[in-house]
Design a protein around this motif. Structure first.
Motif, PDB file in Angstrom:
ATOM      1  N   PRO A 170       0.824  -1.212   0.000  1.00  0.00           N
ATOM      2  CA  PRO A 170       0.000   0.000   0.000  1.00  0.00           C
ATOM      3  C   PRO A 170       0.855   1.257   0.000  1.00  0.00           C
ATOM      4  O   PRO A 170       2.009   1.222   0.429  1.00  0.00           O
ATOM      5  CB  PRO A 170      -0.797  -0.103   1.308  1.00  0.00           C
ATOM      6  CG  PRO A 170      -0.038  -1.036   2.171  1.00  0.00           C
ATOM      7  CD  PRO A 170       0.714  -1.950   1.266  1.00  0.00           C
ATOM      8  N   SER A 171       0.287   2.362  -0.477  1.00  0.00           N
ATOM      9  CA  SER A 171       1.047   3.612  -0.465  1.00  0.00           C
ATOM     10  C   SER A 171       1.226   4.067   0.977  1.00  0.00           C
ATOM     11  O   SER A 171       0.365   3.859   1.827  1.00  0.00           O
ATOM     12  CB  SER A 171       0.327   4.690  -1.282  1.00  0.00           C
ATOM     13  OG  SER A 171      -0.861   5.043  -0.662  1.00  0.00           O
ATOM     14  N   GLY A 172       2.361   4.655   1.236  1.00  0.00           N
ATOM     15  CA  GLY A 172       2.671   5.098   2.583  1.00  0.00           C
ATOM     16  C   GLY A 172       3.216   3.995   3.477  1.00  0.00           C
ATOM     17  O   GLY A 172       3.479   4.224   4.653  1.00  0.00           O
ATOM     18  N   ALA A 173       3.386   2.789   2.923  1.00  0.00           N
ATOM     19  CA  ALA A 173       3.915   1.692   3.737  1.00  0.00           C
ATOM     20  C   ALA A 173       5.392   1.940   4.053  1.00  0.00           C
ATOM     21  O   ALA A 173       6.114   2.544   3.268  1.00  0.00           O
ATOM     22  CB  ALA A 173       3.767   0.379   2.995  1.00  0.00           C
TER      23      ALA A 173
END
Lengths: 92, 272
Positions: free
Chosen positions: A72-75
């Protein structure tokens, strides 16, 4: 090819975009291995942007499996390591 | 091996494990569907929980903004009565409150982001569950157990991936919410403990308000005294200030009347 960005959904990607995305994925792997959080964040963002730019949203009511699944983005690196269920190094 | 291949393999193996359990593959359809609807309820609850946390943070921001306004007012009042020390104290507290507010606004942003993501996840899962339900009925009606196997595997694996994704989104949101709640609890405590909230008590429970009030009642007494003095003085000398003397007299006269009876004078001194 169907690519899923976790937390975001599935995209259809033309095969000719694959080589470029694969090379970014390699950068991502190197960053996970070295624990370089900045390089990791940059590679992950580039990968997501590449998928979104090259892809079109896959039909939401399909039951097709993805060929590729992305974090996921921001992981963070730690989260990805946890998702991969290992100590962070790519197994032999 | 790159990250994405590994990620994909891990998701696949999880979905396959779930498939191994069923004896008649068609039972697998119902079992999977049941788990899907459970997950849908869970994601709905998740959205509600995040919304609750968000509202709580919004409320805290409102409360702190009121405190900030109040402290600003106190600082102005303190400067008005020439008490720079009190003004400084009020502004110092206001700055702490302001920091707290900007902290909470960052949290609010994150919670709004999570709420949005979960809502979208819910919509995606909902679409897939509905598609699965239709597919399930078709498969059951059309195929024998043996024939159905492949199609069932496809359907279950396809939705299994979505379920894994949504499960992850729920967990990420829960983690975020738990962090926020611990911090929100600390802010509530801070407000309740009085370090901040005392400042906003109407009636001036806090030290700054008390001092400001003491000063203003002191200056009320002084101005009252001055009025009384000028009333008796001016009344003796000049008739033209009669209006002003009368005005002061309305409040001054009962006191003067009382002054002749000693007991009534006592509370007056006590108040000053």
């Amino acid at each position: 090819m169907i690519v899923r960005i976790l937390g975001e959904g599935q995209y259809d990607i033309a095969d000719d975009a694959l080589a470029r995305l694969n090379s970014i994925d390699n950068d991502l792997g190197v960053a996970v291995e070295s624990g370089d959080e900045a390089a990791f964040a940059a590679a992950l963002t580039a990968l997501h942007d590449g998928v979104r730019a090259a892809g079109t949203a896959h039909a939401p009511d399909s039951l097709d499996e993805s060929d590729v699944i992305l974090p996921p983005s921001g992981a963070s690196i730690d989260e990805v390591r946890e998702l991969l269920g290992d100590d962070g190094l790519i197994p032999g | 091996m790159g990250v994405w291949q590994r990620m994909t393999m891990i998701f696949r193996s999880k979905a396959n494990k779930a498939l191994d359990r069923a004896e008649d593959p068609r039972e697998m359809l119902d079992y999977s569907y049941q788990r899907q609807t459970e997950l849908l309820s869970k994601v709905r609850r998740g959205v509600a929980d995040v919304a609750t946390s968000r509202k709580r943070v919004e409320l805290q921001i409102n409360q702190l903004e009121q405190q900030s306004t109040k402290l600003q007012g106190q600082a102005e009042k303190a400067i008005g009565v020439d008490r720079e020390d009190l003004a400084r104290e009020a502004l110092t507290r206001k700055s702490a409150v302001t920091n707290q507010i900007s902290d909470l606004k960052v949290q609010l942003n994150q919670l709004q982001g999570e709420e949005e993501k979960l809502t979208l996840a819910q919509q995606r899962l909902s679409a897939k569950v509905e598609a699965f339900r239709t597919r399930k009925e078709t498969i059951k009606a059309t195929y024998t157990a043996a024939e159905a196997q492949t199609r069932i595997n496809e359907a279950v694996a396809g939705i299994g991936e979505e379920m894994g994704d949504v499960g992850l989104a729920i967990q990420r949101a829960e983690d975020k919410t738990a962090q926020m709640q611990a911090r929100a609890g600390a802010v509530d405590e801070l407000i309740a403990s009085g370090a901040l909230d005392d400042m906003t008590q109407i009636g001036g429970q806090d030290d700054i308000s008390r001092e400001l009030e003491a000063m203003s009642s002191q200056s009320d007494v002084e101005s009252e005294l001055a009025r009384l003095k000028s009333a008796s003085h001016g009344g003796a000398i000049e008739g033209s200030s009669a209006a002003g003397a009368l005005g002061a007299g309305t409040s001054g006269q009962p006191m003067q009347a009382g002054a002749e009876e000693t007991p009534v004078q006592q509370p007056e001194e006590g108040r000053a």
